[in-house]
Design an enzyme around this catalytic site. Structure first.
Site, short mmCIF file in Angstrom:
data_model
loop_
_atom_site.label_atom_id
_atom_site.label_comp_id
_atom_site.label_asym_id
_atom_site.label_seq_id
_atom_site.Cartn_x
_atom_site.Cartn_y
_atom_site.Cartn_z
N HIS A 1 43.39 31.91 51.20
CA HIS A 1 44.79 32.33 51.35
C HIS A 1 45.58 31.12 51.85
O HIS A 1 45.16 30.47 52.83
CB HIS A 1 44.92 33.42 52.41
CG HIS A 1 44.20 34.70 52.12
ND1 HIS A 1 44.86 35.87 51.83
CD2 HIS A 1 42.87 35.01 52.10
CE1 HIS A 1 43.97 36.85 51.65
NE2 HIS A 1 42.76 36.35 51.82
N ASP B 1 49.72 36.45 46.32
CA ASP B 1 49.04 37.65 46.81
C ASP B 1 49.99 38.83 46.63
O ASP B 1 51.18 38.75 46.95
CB ASP B 1 48.66 37.48 48.29
CG ASP B 1 47.68 38.55 48.76
OD1 ASP B 1 47.98 39.76 48.61
OD2 ASP B 1 46.62 38.18 49.28
N ILE B 2 49.48 39.94 46.13
CA ILE B 2 50.30 41.11 45.83
C ILE B 2 50.73 41.84 47.13
O ILE B 2 51.69 42.61 47.12
CB ILE B 2 49.55 42.05 44.84
CG1 ILE B 2 50.52 42.84 44.00
CG2 ILE B 2 48.53 42.91 45.52
CD1 ILE B 2 51.30 42.05 43.01
N HIS C 1 37.91 32.97 47.67
CA HIS C 1 39.32 32.58 47.57
C HIS C 1 39.82 32.09 48.92
O HIS C 1 39.27 32.45 49.96
CB HIS C 1 40.20 33.74 47.08
CG HIS C 1 40.07 34.99 47.89
ND1 HIS C 1 39.03 35.88 47.74
CD2 HIS C 1 40.83 35.50 48.88
CE1 HIS C 1 39.17 36.89 48.58
NE2 HIS C 1 40.26 36.67 49.30
P1 5GP Z 1 40.35 39.27 51.40
O1 5GP Z 1 39.25 39.61 50.44
O2 5GP Z 1 40.48 37.79 51.64
O3 5GP Z 1 40.24 40.02 52.70
O4 5GP Z 1 41.73 39.74 50.76
C1 5GP Z 1 41.93 39.79 49.37
C2 5GP Z 1 43.41 39.64 49.07
O5 5GP Z 1 43.60 39.86 47.68
C3 5GP Z 1 44.33 40.62 49.81
O6 5GP Z 1 45.30 39.90 50.55
C4 5GP Z 1 44.97 41.44 48.68
O7 5GP Z 1 46.32 41.75 48.92
C5 5GP Z 1 44.81 40.55 47.47
N1 5GP Z 1 44.69 41.28 46.23
C6 5GP Z 1 43.86 42.32 45.98
N2 5GP Z 1 44.01 42.75 44.71
C7 5GP Z 1 44.96 41.96 44.15
C8 5GP Z 1 45.55 41.92 42.85
O8 5GP Z 1 45.22 42.69 41.95
N3 5GP Z 1 46.48 40.96 42.62
C9 5GP Z 1 46.86 40.08 43.59
N4 5GP Z 1 47.79 39.17 43.26
N5 5GP Z 1 46.33 40.09 44.83
C10 5GP Z 1 45.39 41.02 45.11
#
Ligand code: 5GP
Length: 124
Positions: free
Chosen positions: A94, A29-30, A92
């Site tokens: 985590h 995660d970035i 996805h």
């Molecule tokens: P959620 O949708 O589960 O709330 O979070 C999405 C996750 O994707 C976040 O933790 C965010 O930091 C990560 N994320 C968003 N864009 C990117 C990206 O371009 N690259 C990576 N490696 N992670 C990403």
């Protein structure tokens, strides 16, 4: 329009890759909440995780299991799982090597060298 994760899967956007098979890709995660924070993503683009086909659901959780065991071996920590999907509409999971400093939504700032070092340690 494809999701940011589909672009990563297609190799159009770079990522720190940890694991790949024919149905799943996992990468760091970035915006990590702990060091080693990894996203395990089905290659098929489906928004909600529970809308995955049975086959893709099984493949996703089989990859989660494999990666967790590997992470625990490397870090000595239990793996925390989080499923939200409020930010990126592409299913996805985590995965995080849990430690007591973890707080939902509190992120670390890592350099590229730090990301690369973590990726090297965790890559399968
Ligand atoms: P959620 O949708 O589960 O709330 O979070 C999405 C996750 O994707 C976040 O933790 C965010 O930091 C990560 N994320 C968003 N864009 C990117 C990206 O371009 N690259 C990576 N490696 N992670 C990403």
């Amino acid at each position: 329009m494809s999701s940011i994760f589909s672009k990563i899967i297609a190799g159009e956007i770079p990522s720190y890759k940890i694991y790949e098979d024919d149905k799943v890709l996992a990468f760091l995660d970035i915006n990590p909440e702990v060091k080693g924070h990894t996203l395990v993503v089905p290659k098929v683009e489906v928004d909600k995780i529970y809308d995955l086909s049975e086959e893709d659901w099984v493949a996703l959780w089989a990859a989660v299991k494999k990666i967790s065991a590997h992470m625990e071996e490397i870090t000595g920590r239990r793996t925390l799982y989080k499923v939200i999907g409020t930010d990126v509409p592409h299913a996805h999971v985590h995965l995080m090597p849990y430690d007591e400093t973890w707080e939902h939504g509190k992120t670390l700032s890592l350099t590229e060298d730090e990301f690369n070092a973590i990726r090297e340690k965790l890559a399968m």
